[in-house]
Design a protein around this motif. Structure first.
Motif, PDB file in Angstrom:
ATOM      1  N   THR A  38       0.832  -1.203   0.000  1.00  0.00           N
ATOM      2  CA  THR A  38       0.000   0.000   0.000  1.00  0.00           C
ATOM      3  C   THR A  38       0.865   1.252   0.000  1.00  0.00           C
ATOM      4  O   THR A  38       1.718   1.427   0.870  1.00  0.00           O
ATOM      5  CB  THR A  38      -0.931   0.028   1.218  1.00  0.00           C
ATOM      6  OG1 THR A  38      -1.751  -1.146   1.220  1.00  0.00           O
ATOM      7  CG2 THR A  38      -1.830   1.257   1.195  1.00  0.00           C
ATOM      8  N   GLU A  39       0.632   2.107  -0.986  1.00  0.00           N
ATOM      9  CA  GLU A  39       1.285   3.422  -1.053  1.00  0.00           C
ATOM     10  C   GLU A  39       0.193   4.488  -0.973  1.00  0.00           C
ATOM     11  O   GLU A  39      -0.789   4.432  -1.722  1.00  0.00           O
ATOM     12  CB  GLU A  39       2.054   3.585  -2.359  1.00  0.00           C
ATOM     13  CG  GLU A  39       2.678   4.970  -2.503  1.00  0.00           C
ATOM     14  CD  GLU A  39       3.159   5.270  -3.919  1.00  0.00           C
ATOM     15  OE1 GLU A  39       4.287   5.771  -4.063  1.00  0.00           O
ATOM     16  OE2 GLU A  39       2.398   5.016  -4.877  1.00  0.00           O
ATOM     17  N   HIS A  62       2.102   0.478   8.446  1.00  0.00           N
ATOM     18  CA  HIS A  62       1.774  -0.559   7.471  1.00  0.00           C
ATOM     19  C   HIS A  62       1.753  -0.062   6.027  1.00  0.00           C
ATOM     20  O   HIS A  62       1.438  -0.843   5.131  1.00  0.00           O
ATOM     21  CB  HIS A  62       0.422  -1.187   7.815  1.00  0.00           C
ATOM     22  CG  HIS A  62       0.366  -1.789   9.188  1.00  0.00           C
ATOM     23  ND1 HIS A  62       1.040  -2.945   9.520  1.00  0.00           N
ATOM     24  CD2 HIS A  62      -0.264  -1.371  10.325  1.00  0.00           C
ATOM     25  CE1 HIS A  62       0.815  -3.232  10.781  1.00  0.00           C
ATOM     26  NE2 HIS A  62       0.043  -2.295  11.307  1.00  0.00           N
ATOM     27  N   PHE A  63       2.037   1.193   5.780  1.00  0.00           N
ATOM     28  CA  PHE A  63       2.057   1.679   4.401  1.00  0.00           C
ATOM     29  C   PHE A  63       3.182   2.685   4.212  1.00  0.00           C
ATOM     30  O   PHE A  63       3.665   3.295   5.167  1.00  0.00           O
ATOM     31  CB  PHE A  63       0.712   2.302   4.005  1.00  0.00           C
ATOM     32  CG  PHE A  63       0.280   3.476   4.845  1.00  0.00           C
ATOM     33  CD1 PHE A  63       0.785   4.760   4.610  1.00  0.00           C
ATOM     34  CD2 PHE A  63      -0.646   3.316   5.861  1.00  0.00           C
ATOM     35  CE1 PHE A  63       0.384   5.849   5.368  1.00  0.00           C
ATOM     36  CE2 PHE A  63      -1.053   4.399   6.635  1.00  0.00           C
ATOM     37  CZ  PHE A  63      -0.547   5.655   6.387  1.00  0.00           C
ATOM     38  N   GLU A 308       8.873  12.941   0.609  1.00  0.00           N
ATOM     39  CA  GLU A 308       9.197  11.605   0.114  1.00  0.00           C
ATOM     40  C   GLU A 308       9.630  10.796   1.325  1.00  0.00           C
ATOM     41  O   GLU A 308      10.741  10.934   1.807  1.00  0.00           O
ATOM     42  CB  GLU A 308      10.328  11.660  -0.906  1.00  0.00           C
ATOM     43  CG  GLU A 308      10.020  12.460  -2.149  1.00  0.00           C
ATOM     44  CD  GLU A 308       9.291  11.662  -3.201  1.00  0.00           C
ATOM     45  OE1 GLU A 308       9.169  10.426  -3.004  1.00  0.00           O
ATOM     46  OE2 GLU A 308       8.871  12.248  -4.204  1.00  0.00           O
ATOM     47  N   GLY A 309       8.728   9.988   1.856  1.00  0.00           N
ATOM     48  CA  GLY A 309       9.127   9.258   3.061  1.00  0.00           C
ATOM     49  C   GLY A 309       8.087   8.269   3.487  1.00  0.00           C
ATOM     50  O   GLY A 309       7.182   7.919   2.749  1.00  0.00           O
ATOM     51  N   GLY A 310       8.263   7.791   4.711  1.00  0.00           N
ATOM     52  CA  GLY A 310       7.304   6.858   5.261  1.00  0.00           C
ATOM     53  C   GLY A 310       7.359   5.484   4.640  1.00  0.00           C
ATOM     54  O   GLY A 310       6.335   4.839   4.483  1.00  0.00           O
ATOM     55  N   ASN A 311       8.538   5.013   4.269  1.00  0.00           N
ATOM     56  CA  ASN A 311       8.634   3.693   3.648  1.00  0.00           C
ATOM     57  C   ASN A 311       8.242   2.603   4.636  1.00  0.00           C
ATOM     58  O   ASN A 311       8.737   2.551   5.759  1.00  0.00           O
ATOM     59  CB  ASN A 311      10.067   3.428   3.155  1.00  0.00           C
ATOM     60  CG  ASN A 311      10.418   4.319   1.993  1.00  0.00           C
ATOM     61  OD1 ASN A 311       9.574   4.587   1.141  1.00  0.00           O
ATOM     62  ND2 ASN A 311      11.638   4.799   1.947  1.00  0.00           N
ATOM     63  N   ARG A 312       7.381   1.741   4.199  1.00  0.00           N
ATOM     64  CA  ARG A 312       6.915   0.654   5.045  1.00  0.00           C
ATOM     65  C   ARG A 312       8.009  -0.402   5.191  1.00  0.00           C
ATOM     66  O   ARG A 312       8.679  -0.739   4.234  1.00  0.00           O
ATOM     67  CB  ARG A 312       5.655   0.029   4.417  1.00  0.00           C
ATOM     68  CG  ARG A 312       5.022  -1.057   5.261  1.00  0.00           C
ATOM     69  CD  ARG A 312       3.656  -1.436   4.698  1.00  0.00           C
ATOM     70  NE  ARG A 312       3.803  -2.034   3.382  1.00  0.00           N
ATOM     71  CZ  ARG A 312       3.895  -3.340   3.172  1.00  0.00           C
ATOM     72  NH1 ARG A 312       3.924  -4.174   4.180  1.00  0.00           N
ATOM     73  NH2 ARG A 312       3.990  -3.819   1.947  1.00  0.00           N
TER      74      ARG A 312
END
Length: 313
Positions: A38-39, A62-63, A308-312
């Motif tokens: 999920t992106e 989770h995303f 640009e961030g928040g990589n699961r």
């Protein structure tokens, strides 16, 4: 390797709506982690509150996510288009910030689009809105269905598309349009699911009556020549009526039946014809404005900030 589903979330004064929205997205991503990655693409459409700060401080479990902040309010269609431009997923959908369309629909979308479809629509079966909102919505969608039979009678604002359809949408580069109409126009293999639109639980909708009218005018003029055709038909009716009325006046003049009385009738005719002329000019002006707005090649939107961030994990 699991496919990626990109979910575009347009945000506009979403401070109060943000916490339940994130809970819904986290739940969706967790429940479907065996099916797809999920992106989330957050698009702040010119909010003046702390909406973008909430996005900046977001640490999802989770995303993965991206976020862009537009320089001003460019309206929801452009916000979704900007999100499609940023999306990296194999499949792209969007979700309203108020969650009136349940996030669970995205799981159903994904299951159906695997069956060799390019587009899956969520068609409203019922909607838990006020009487006037339901009335105007029904009138608009039924009118569009009469103009364009592919348009669902009850409306279908939520969808999932695959990458080829997304590329077609981006290639169109239309600013005064409607993304649902563009998808329907493009063809591809399409199917539908039905859902009940939920009642808004927090806050008030940013869609005022006049914004809805503006949207309706944009959609009708962008995808139909009905207003121009209606002007032509009314013009022919008026011209024909005027022709026969002219014959009647000539006959009365030759038979000496015309008196000096009749000023009121003349003024009524002039006012009616003048009113129709202004209507016709207004319709033509709507089309000309859209042509002018497209040919001057201003960007559809301007990005002021980007995350640009928040990589699961």
């Amino acid at each position: 390797m699991l496919p990626t589903v990109s979910i575009i979330v347009p945000l506009y004064y979403a401070e109060k709506l943000f916490p339940p929205l994130i809970i819904g997205l986290e739940t969706l991503a967790q429940q479907n982690k065996e099916q797809f990655k999920t992106e989330i693409i957050f698009v702040d459409d010119g909010s003046k509150d702390n909406t973008f700060k909430l996005v900046q401080n977001l640490k999802p479990e989770h995303f993965s996510f991206q976020a862009i902040r537009l320089a001003r309010n460019f309206k929801s269609y452009i916000a979704i288009l900007a999100g499609i431009q940023q999306a990296r997923g194999d499949y792209i959908t969007f979700l309203a910030q108020d969650l009136q369309e349940p996030p669970e629909l995205i799981s159903q979308f994904f299951g159906l689009i695997q069956d060799n479809y390019d587009v899956v629509w969520a068609v409203r079966r019922t909607r838990a809105d006020g009487f006037l909102d339901r009335l105007f919505s029904q009138l608009f969608h039924r009118l569009m269905n009469k103009i364009w039979s592919d348009w669902p009678k009850t409306g279908a604002d939520m969808f999932m598309i695959n990458r080829p359809v997304a590329n077609v949408l981006l290639s169109m580069q239309e600013k005064n349009s409607h993304i649902s109409g563009q998808i329907l126009w493009s063809g591809f293999r399409q199917t539908q699911i039905f859902y009940d639109r939920q009642k808004r639980k927090i806050g008030k909708s940013g869609w005022s009556f006049w914004k809805k009218v503006e949207l309706a005018v944009s959609v009708i003029t962008q995808f139909s020549y009905l207003p121009i055709r209606a002007c032509t038909v009314l013009g022919l009716i008026l011209a024909t009526t005027g022709f026969f009325y002219g014959i009647l006046v000539i006959v009365q003049r030759l038979t000496l039946q015309i008196t000096l009385q009749g000023w009121s009738a003349l003024m009524i005719v002039l006012l009616i014809i003048g009113g129709f002329q202004f209507i016709f000019l207004g319709v033509i002006g709507e089309y000309l404005w859209r042509v002018f707005d497209e040919v001057r090649k201003r960007p559809a939107y301007i990005v002021m900030e980007r995350i640009e961030g928040g990589n699961r994990e």
